[in-house]
Design a protein around this motif. Structure first.
Motif, PDB file in Angstrom:
ATOM      1  N   ASN A 237       0.827  -1.212   0.000  1.00 31.61           N
ATOM      2  CA  ASN A 237       0.000   0.000   0.000  1.00 31.61           C
ATOM      3  C   ASN A 237       0.858   1.259   0.000  1.00 31.61           C
ATOM      4  O   ASN A 237       0.574   2.222  -0.716  1.00 31.61           O
ATOM      5  CB  ASN A 237      -0.935   0.010   1.215  1.00 31.61           C
ATOM      6  N   ILE A 238       1.910   1.267   0.790  1.00 27.70           N
ATOM      7  CA  ILE A 238       2.815   2.420   0.838  1.00 27.70           C
ATOM      8  C   ILE A 238       3.505   2.594  -0.512  1.00 27.70           C
ATOM      9  O   ILE A 238       3.626   3.708  -1.030  1.00 27.70           O
ATOM     10  CB  ILE A 238       3.867   2.249   1.957  1.00 27.70           C
ATOM     11  N   THR A 239       3.947   1.468  -1.097  1.00 32.96           N
ATOM     12  CA  THR A 239       4.599   1.507  -2.405  1.00 32.96           C
ATOM     13  C   THR A 239       3.664   2.086  -3.463  1.00 32.96           C
ATOM     14  O   THR A 239       4.068   2.904  -4.297  1.00 32.96           O
ATOM     15  CB  THR A 239       5.059   0.101  -2.832  1.00 32.96           C
ATOM     16  N   ALA A 240       2.398   1.678  -3.418  1.00 32.74           N
ATOM     17  CA  ALA A 240       1.396   2.202  -4.366  1.00 32.74           C
ATOM     18  C   ALA A 240       1.283   3.714  -4.253  1.00 32.74           C
ATOM     19  O   ALA A 240       1.195   4.423  -5.263  1.00 32.74           O
ATOM     20  CB  ALA A 240       0.044   1.548  -4.110  1.00 32.74           C
ATOM     21  N   ASP A 241       1.326   4.227  -3.028  1.00 27.66           N
ATOM     22  CA  ASP A 241       1.195   5.675  -2.816  1.00 27.66           C
ATOM     23  C   ASP A 241       2.417   6.450  -3.299  1.00 27.66           C
ATOM     24  O   ASP A 241       2.316   7.654  -3.549  1.00 27.66           O
ATOM     25  CB  ASP A 241       0.948   5.972  -1.337  1.00 27.66           C
ATOM     26  N   THR A 242       3.566   5.780  -3.421  1.00 26.88           N
ATOM     27  CA  THR A 242       4.771   6.483  -3.872  1.00 26.88           C
ATOM     28  C   THR A 242       4.857   6.566  -5.396  1.00 26.88           C
ATOM     29  O   THR A 242       5.636   7.347  -5.930  1.00 26.88           O
ATOM     30  CB  THR A 242       6.057   5.787  -3.349  1.00 26.88           C
ATOM     31  N   LEU A 243       4.060   5.746  -6.109  1.00 31.31           N
ATOM     32  CA  LEU A 243       4.113   5.749  -7.573  1.00 31.31           C
ATOM     33  C   LEU A 243       3.236   6.858  -8.145  1.00 31.31           C
ATOM     34  O   LEU A 243       2.160   7.136  -7.634  1.00 31.31           O
ATOM     35  CB  LEU A 243       3.659   4.392  -8.125  1.00 31.31           C
ATOM     36  N   THR A 244       3.706   7.488  -9.218  1.00 28.20           N
ATOM     37  CA  THR A 244       2.967   8.592  -9.833  1.00 28.20           C
ATOM     38  C   THR A 244       2.025   8.104 -10.926  1.00 28.20           C
ATOM     39  O   THR A 244       1.040   8.770 -11.229  1.00 28.20           O
ATOM     40  CB  THR A 244       3.939   9.624 -10.431  1.00 28.20           C
TER      41      THR A 244
END
Length: 351
Positions: A237-244
């Motif tokens: 979930n955190i990784t998803a939020d870091t992607l543009t």
């Protein structure tokens, strides 16, 4: 308010790196933050450090104080610092954070450097074409109109374009500005942005560039979070939020929901082969089986960073001659349109 605070990536890297060095040297976090506040020249960073110092001085963990600035530093930074504080490896995690920020900045710079040359060529073409069409050509236009000869089709086209721009150039400029503003506002809409991001991924060359960039970020961020002992669902979930890219963001959110129900990362990614190549899913499957997923992901991030570097070089190699050809064709068309009638009249006089 945080919306008015803007921190350059380099400033974030310095914050994480210097705080890591101070922590390793045994300096208390509060003293380190005060020292950073004295050193920084950024007004925004000073304001942030003021509030971080107040929070830590009142007994808060650094991650808890940083939570109010997660829209600036990101969920990744907050969580990796939180895990570092809880597990006693804050120095290592601050180091990871500074390296992650530096790598992301390097990736962005590679993409920008690949696009700078085409942008310069486009701007130069527009300026040269504008000068020739609006300033130089109108000065010799009366001569062409006074000639009792049939003008070449290229010259007639140029005359029509020149007359139109001289008569309606202001409206054209306003229309272009309105279109740019309208496009910018439309791009704010989630559905439009999602469509644009999906369209970019399907473009030749640019699509490969975008895919490699997102895969490199996905693998490195998830690998570092798992290495820091963050639970896999939270890490995804955190990784998803870091992607543009919204397409990849949506797929990772779906992945988080699936693995929360007991699914495997590799199984979900296999079904999205147009976004996640077969080699990536196979290596992730091996990492899951051997219990070495974080190291596998970090290896894959290096692989896709190398592919991105190669793609940017290929993009520059292809775009440079293509843009020069387009620029030469436009300027050449205008030059021929001006020179051909003059040459024909000169030849007629010599006869």
């Amino acid at each position: 308010m945080n919306i008015f605070l803007r921190i350059p990536v380099q400033e974030k890297i310095i914050f994480a790196k210097n705080l890591a060095v101070m922590t390793k040297a045994g300096m208390p976090i509060l003293s380190g933050l005060r020292l950073l506040q004295k050193q920084t020249k950024s007004k925004s960073m000073k304001k942030i450090l003021d509030q971080l110092i107040d929070g830590v001085a009142n007994g808060q963990f650094l991650s808890a104080s940083l939570e109010q600035f997660k829209d600036i530093f990101g969920d990744f930074a907050v969580n990796i610092i939180r895990v570092g504080e809880a597990s006693g490896i804050l120095y290592e995690n601050l180091n990871y954070l500074s390296e992650e920020l530096a790598k992301k900045q390097a990736l962005r710079q590679k993409i920008l450097s690949a696009l700078i040359y085409p942008i310069i060529v486009v701007v130069a073409t527009v300026v040269i074409t504008g000068v020739l069409t609006l300033y130089i050509f109108p000065k010799i236009l009366p001569i062409f109109k006074s000639l009792n000869v049939t003008l070449p089709i290229s010259t007639r086209i140029l005359i029509a374009v020149s007359d139109f721009l001289l008569a309606y150039g202001g409206y054209v400029a306003i229309g272009v500005v309105v279109l740019i503003i309208a496009g910018w506002l439309l791009a704010k809409a989630q559905a439009i942005r999602f469509f644009m991001h999906r369209f970019i991924l399907r473009l030749p060359l640019i699509g490969g560039l975008s895919q490699n960039y997102n895969l490199a970020n996905f693998c490195r961020t998830l690998g570092l979070l798992l290495k820091s002992d963050i639970k896999v669902v939270e890490a995804v979930n955190i990784t998803a939020d870091t992607l543009t890219n919204l397409v990849y963001k949506k797929e990772l959110k779906g992945l988080a929901r699936e693995i929360s129900g007991g699914g495997e990362i590799s199984k979900h990614l296999e079904e999205k082969s147009y976004l996640f190549p077969t080699m990536l899913t196979q290596l992730i499957a091996i990492g899951e089986t051997t219990g070495n997923l974080s190291e596998t992901l970090l290896y894959l991030s290096e692989f896709y960073e190398a592919k991105l570097d190669e793609t940017t070089k290929n993009l520059s190699t292809i775009l440079e001659p293509l843009m020069m050809l387009i620029m030469g064709a436009i300027v050449g068309f205008i030059a021929i349109s001006i020179i051909t009638p003059i040459y024909e009249v000169t030849q007629g006089l010599n006869k």
